[in-house]
Scaffold this motif. Structure first.
Motif, PDB file in Angstrom:
ATOM      1  N   SER A 175      12.339  -4.540   1.657  1.00  0.00           N
ATOM      2  CA  SER A 175      12.394  -3.584   0.549  1.00  0.00           C
ATOM      3  C   SER A 175      12.225  -2.154   1.049  1.00  0.00           C
ATOM      4  CB  SER A 175      11.315  -3.915  -0.484  1.00  0.00           C
ATOM      5  OG  SER A 175      11.505  -5.199  -1.031  1.00  0.00           O
ATOM      6  N   SER A 249       7.075  -3.702  -2.756  1.00  0.00           N
ATOM      7  CA  SER A 249       8.432  -4.253  -2.807  1.00  0.00           C
ATOM      8  C   SER A 249       9.167  -3.793  -4.061  1.00  0.00           C
ATOM      9  CB  SER A 249       8.383  -5.783  -2.757  1.00  0.00           C
ATOM     10  OG  SER A 249       7.810  -6.241  -1.554  1.00  0.00           O
ATOM     11  N   LEU A 250       8.497  -3.871  -5.196  1.00  0.00           N
ATOM     12  CA  LEU A 250       9.117  -3.470  -6.462  1.00  0.00           C
ATOM     13  C   LEU A 250       9.425  -1.976  -6.486  1.00  0.00           C
ATOM     14  CD1 LEU A 250       7.039  -5.546  -9.061  1.00  0.00           C
ATOM     15  CD2 LEU A 250       9.432  -5.882  -8.417  1.00  0.00           C
ATOM     16  N   LEU A 254      13.192  -0.502  -6.731  1.00  0.00           N
ATOM     17  CA  LEU A 254      13.560   0.365  -7.857  1.00  0.00           C
ATOM     18  C   LEU A 254      13.894   1.774  -7.369  1.00  0.00           C
ATOM     19  CD1 LEU A 254      10.902  -0.758 -10.501  1.00  0.00           C
ATOM     20  CD2 LEU A 254      13.348  -1.315 -10.456  1.00  0.00           C
TER      21      LEU A 254
END
Length: 267
Positions: A175, A249-250, A254
């Protein structure tokens, strides 16, 4: 066109996935095939390890993990290989995923098709995650198959936590690398930076284990988050550490989607 990008990325990265899966699966098999010898004479093995300096033993979890058990031997000899080598693959896989379109001068052609930038980044990210899932599925399959080398009852819950921590680390590294691929333009620079982050994180983990003065570095090293000895001591992956990796990671995923959506594409 809706899923063409996803399928194209899977196809173009298939050879690399097979090679890395064979390498990591082979390393797990090779290392665990030695386990019966240690298990037969665990006391002698432990005495041999006593010659290691205490800080070095602490770094690799040999002060906590029992080499005479399957999960202890796996934690010392295999878990670090899975996390480090797998993270290198994750970084290489994700680092050029978006930037290569500009480097290869295919970005304008791709974006001229009936597909949005969000769909482009989403499908490429999905391809990265699918590759990582398949790699970790191979690692898990070989790891569970190797339990046949053990004469004792294997702590399967600990083994599952090892594997979950490994996969989560790979996703986190990928990510971060994917975000770099969205923000930067030159693939070579992105790969160098992504690999630098991986090896720096590992170096910080080593430093944290060598001296109590550097123990604070555990809070900034992803490899310390997935430390095998800590997993055994806690009976699982530390919840705050897991939450940090999921959050990173998110946010990176995003961030990559948002940045690429508004990026000035040249090439």
């Amino acid at each position: 066109m809706r899923r063409m990008i996803f399928r194209r990325e899977l196809k173009s990265n298939a050879r690399g996935l097979v090679i890395w899966s064979l390498v990591l699966g082979g390393l797990v098999l090779m290392m665990m095939s030695v386990y019966p010898s240690f298990a037969e004479d665990a006391q002698t093995a432990e005495e041999m390890l006593n010659v290691f300096p205490e800080p070095l033993a602490k770094v690799f979890g040999m002060d906590t993990l029992n080499l005479g058990t399957y999960t202890g031997f796996y934690g010392v000899e295999v878990h670090l290989i899975n996390t480090l080598v797998g993270s290198v693959y994750a970084a290489l896989l994700a680092a050029g995923m978006l930037a290569k379109e500009e480097n290869d001068h295919t970005a304008e052609f791709l974006l001229s098709k009936p597909v949005t930038r969000i769909e482009v980044t989403g499908q490429k990210l999905a391809a990265v995650l699918t590759n990582l899932f398949m790699l970790n599925a191979v690692i898990a399959a070989v790891s569970f198959a190797c339990t046949g080398f053990a004469d004792e009852a294997v702590e399967l819950d600990i083994l599952v936590w090892y594997l979950l921590a490994t996969f989560l680390l790979h996703v986190t590294v990928a990510s971060v690398s994917f975000l770099l691929s969205a923000v930067m333009r030159r693939t070579r620079s992105i790969v160098s930076l992504a690999l630098g982050i991986v090896f720096l994180s590992y170096a910080l983990h080593i430093m944290a284990g060598l001296s109590d003065r550097f123990d604070f570095l555990r809070h900034v090293s992803l490899f310390s988050f997935t430390d095998a000895a800590a997993i055994v001591e806690n009976g699982g992956l530390d919840a705050p550490c897991a939450a940090v990796m999921v959050l990173v990671s998110l946010l990176c995923a995003l961030g990559a989607i948002g940045y690429y959506h508004n990026k000035d594409i040249t090439g």
